[in-house]
Write an enzyme that holds these catalytic residues in place. Structure first.
Site, PDB file in Angstrom:
ATOM      1  CD  GLU A  85      -2.973  -1.165   2.313  1.00 35.56           C
ATOM      2  OE1 GLU A  85      -2.870  -0.300   3.217  1.00 35.56           O
ATOM      3  OE2 GLU A  85      -3.874  -2.013   2.280  1.00 35.56           O
ATOM      4  CB  THR A 141      -0.953   0.524   8.452  1.00 39.88           C
ATOM      5  OG1 THR A 141      -2.072   1.379   8.735  1.00 39.88           O
ATOM      6  CG2 THR A 141      -1.158  -0.813   9.145  1.00 39.88           C
ATOM      7  CB  ALA A 178     -10.743   1.801  16.010  1.00 44.76           C
ATOM      8  CD  GLU A 179     -12.029  -1.687  13.024  1.00 43.74           C
ATOM      9  OE1 GLU A 179     -10.912  -1.147  13.022  1.00 43.74           O
ATOM     10  OE2 GLU A 179     -13.060  -1.105  12.665  1.00 43.74           O
ATOM     11  CG  ASP A 202     -15.101   0.403  10.027  1.00 47.97           C
ATOM     12  OD1 ASP A 202     -14.351   1.266  10.511  1.00 47.97           O
ATOM     13  OD2 ASP A 202     -14.695  -0.525   9.305  1.00 47.97           O
ATOM     14  CB  ALA A 243      -8.826  -4.251   4.923  1.00 48.20           C
ATOM     15  CG  MET A 291       0.090 -18.707  12.599  1.00 52.18           C
ATOM     16  SD  MET A 291      -1.635 -18.227  12.302  1.00 52.18           S
ATOM     17  CE  MET A 291      -2.435 -18.986  13.728  1.00 52.18           C
TER      18      MET A 291
END
Ligand code: CA
Length: 723
Positions: free
Chosen positions: A96, A193, A210-211, A333, A576, A683
């Site tokens: 990104e 990010t 925030a999530e 959101d 995402a 992971m």
């Protein structure tokens, strides 16, 4: 040395390196040596148009227009554009980043915040810096291991690290100069990010999370030393303690109860900032609520400032100047972190200093950036959540059908747009030539459902804290697939003066790339379905297209070296959409392949072949032995802990392994992997989050999902189709 296109040759008679730097679009070896690499300061960025061959801050200029005055490449010759060079990024996950180019060197980032310094003419690696982001905490970042790029200043390169650190690197040697942990609370999931911005010698960075239940803020650090200068909180802290400042005095009465202290409140500033050096105001985009459900954070009451707002901050002191809230009391959101563009445009015969944003909620806002007054707002796609903005109050009129948390029967409510927004973080571009803003637009909707009871704050940091079911409901795959077929993307050319669409190009899915416009009457954009494209800026006519061999999300840039113009696309599917909404994102038909692709007129380099990392994964599940209860519990635990990376309903978008295709070997060591055996592969460990019993339940759920797939041969996952 050739002048940059359009620069009068007489400037070349000036002798000092500094003078050349200020007027020349390209630089020489002697100049670079004289001032060293990345010798950027505020004066150079403010005067960026005098050296258009460089791209010195993420939006090119402090107003973040992402428009380049370069015009060697134009609508007349863009069909001759070919690959000049390519560079393979180490990890095939979401890309990104917007690269920075200063004096012939490109500074950019890949997944897990790894920084690359490349020769901008040849693509040769000068140095690589791996901040070694804590892989065990990778699950505390919502949306893949992405990074949106670096900032440069006075010989240093600055990167925000996924695990929450901000680091300064020596631009010459690629070694670390300083490092700070930006987290205010290490018991919460706080990530970075976004690309740092540097103004007045301060490096400014916000956070994500925030999530997962955190409080939003941005922090300014001294660029030389890393010492904290100021911190601006976006939502209130503990109401039993004194408000930290004037901003929190304004925000506090708009919140009720104290649940938000536990929930964190949200309002993370994970992407957009812009700066007006005359007003000395920094504009930040503030994110969504935590929890999403207003009932569980503020008793369903209040505007909950400064959620989903643009806030202007005095950069010298970090004090509040003004705010405009796009979505009061956000429940969906509807972050307002999207790109904020500053421009001076003529409205009703008067030149206005405006800030423009099209946040997730689907409106395009034109705001007076001197005082925060709304000048106009119009929806860029059809909306179901709101029927317009009241120009007297500046507030959206909210439709009852979208207010899922008020439903006494707790039914699913379909809302358009939903959590990926009508426009997400993918940067827009504003061309002063056409007066148009180019918006990577989404048309998408999703279901939201109120949970009957307040969920306890989950102790484990990699678990969502939404207080609502969203997107995952109804659980049935059939409905999700039907919904997916209604999703699409487009590039919208929008006139901010008239608030009207001028032209648009439809795409087959959402999450297409950010945009660049140039003085060559061109707009460049990469697409989710794996192409890099150029359109005419005035008409939207497609003039050039080449395959990228992966999906494109990042925004391209353009620059010159030795007088020759280049266009760079950072490409690589992930992020995402493709991790969380695996099944829907398969419509894009691409796989992760992280690369830097740089083009020039007459370029003849070849796009490298690519082997998909999980190409050998096969559908070969063990016998189904789980009880329906185990599988149902496993589904819940998977939804809360695993779906954000491996996909809703265990359908992967191909960026991370499709867990229905686990090998015999990995089935045998399933618990070990969940408990951290593959941390170095990214992971995360769920040792603190899932009990042995839950791990077994998740495993049984995945075996069930594999058998579902086996019984439905038409639903082959993308990964299984690879050679
Ligand atoms: Ca969010």
């Amino acid at each position: 040395m050739k002048p940059a296109s359009g620069k009068p040759a007489r400037f070349l008679t000036m002798t000092t390196a500094l003078a050349l730097a200020l007027v020349g679009g390209s630089t020489t070896f002697a100049q670079d040596a004289a001032r060293g690499p990345a010798a950027v300061d505020g004066a150079r960025i403010v005067n960026a148009d005098k050296e258009p061959g460089n791209w010195m801050t993420t939006g090119r200029t402090y107003d973040e227009q992402r428009y380049s005055p370069l015009k060697q490449i134009t609508d007349k010759n863009v069909d001759k554009l070919g690959l000049a060079w390519t560079y393979k990024i180490d990890i095939d996950r979401g890309v990104e980043a917007t690269p920075i180019v200063v004096d012939g060197v490109m500074y950019t980032t890949g997944p897990f915040s790894i920084v690359y310094a490349l020769d901008a003419k040849t693509g040769q690696l000068k140095w690589k810096y791996d901040p070694k982001s804590d892989r065990a905490r990778a699950g505390e970042a919502c949306c893949d291991a992405v990074n949106r790029g670096v900032a440069v200043w006075n010989g240093k390169v600055y990167v925000g690290v996924l695990d929450g650190r901000l680091e300064a690197i020596d631009a010459k040697s690629g070694t670390k100069v300083w490092s700070v942990d930006t987290r205010y609370d290490t018991t919460r999931s706080i990530s970075i990010t976004g690309a740092p911005r540097i103004v007045e010698g301060k490096v400014i960075i916000g956070n994500g999370g925030a999530e997962y239940g955190t409080r939003g803020y941005i922090t300014a650090y001294d660029a030389e030393t890393g010492k904290q200068d100021w911190r601006f909180w976006t939502v209130p802290g503990d109401p039993d303690k004194p408000a930290e400042n004037k901003a929190m005095e304004i925000a506090r009465p708009t919140w009720t109860g104290r649940a938000f202290v536990t929930q964190g409140g949200g309002g993370t500033v994970w992407d957009s900032m812009s700066y007006d050096p005359e007003l000395k105001l920094l504009y930040i985009g503030v994110g969504n609520a935590s929890s999403w459900n207003p009932k569980f954070r503020s008793e369903g009451k209040g505007d909950n400032l400064f959620l989903s707002s643009i806030v202007a901050i005095h950069v010298d002191t970090g004090e509040y100047a003004w705010h405009y809230q796009t979505t009061p009391g956000d429940a969906w959101d509807f972050t307002a972190t999207a790109h904020i563009i500053l421009a001076d445009i003529k409205i009703d015969g008067k030149v206005r200093k405006v800030a423009m944003q099209s946040p997730k909620n689907g409106y395009f806002y034109v705001i007076d950036r001197t005082n925060g007054k709304l000048l106009s707002a119009k929806n860029i796609i059809p909306l179901s959540w709101s029927s317009g903005v009241d120009m007297k109050t500046g507030r959206p009129k909210v439709n009852q059908s979208a207010e899922y948390w008020k439903d006494p029967e707790h039914k699913s409510h379909l809302v358009q747009p939903a959590f990926w927004g009508a426009h997400d973080w993918q940067p827009m571009s504003y061309s002063p030539d056409t007066g148009l803003v180019y918006i990577p637009t989404h048309i998408m909707s999703a279901y939201y459902q109120d949970l009957a009871k307040e969920p306890p704050r989950r102790k484990f940091k990699s678990a969502y804290q939404l207080g609502a079911d969203a997107g995952m409901v109804p659980e049935a795959e059939k409905e999700l697939r039907e919904l997916a077929n209604t999703w699409s993307g487009k590039l919208t050319a929008w006139d901010p003066k008239t608030q009207k669409m001028v032209w648009e190009v439809p795409y087959k899915t959402i999450f297409n790339g950010g945009v660049l416009s140039t003085a060559g009457n061109l707009v460049f954009e990469g697409t989710a379905d794996g192409r890099v494209v150029a359109y005419s800026a005035d008409k939207g006519k497609k003039l050039w297209e080449q395959p990228a061999n992966t999906g494109v999300m990042a925004a391209p840039i353009t620059y010159t070296v030795d007088g020759e113009q280049y266009v760079t696309f950072m490409v690589g599917w992930g992020g995402a959409f493709s991790t969380f909404e695996g099944g829907i994102s398969l419509n894009a038909g691409v796989l992760p392949n992280a690369q830097v692709l740089t083009y020039k007129l007459g370029g003849t380099a070849k796009l490298p072949d690519f082997k998909y990392k999980y190409a050998d994964h096969k559908l070969d599940p063990p016998p189904l032995t789980g009880t329906p209860e185990q599988i149902a519990e496993g589904q819940k635990a998977f939804g809360a802990n695993c779906s954000q990376c491996h996909g809703i309903n265990a359908v992967s978008g191909g960026v991370l392994p499709d867990l229905r295709l686990l090998s015999k070997e990995n089935h045998a060591r399933f618990a070990a992997i969940v408990y951290g055996a593959r941390v170095m592969d990214g992971m995360p460990s769920f040792a603190d989050g899932l009990t042995m019993q839950q791990v077994e339940e998740v495993h049984q759920y995945l075996i069930k999902r594999a058998h579902d797939l086996k019984d439905s041969p038409t639903r082959e996952p993308r990964a299984a189709q690879q050679p």
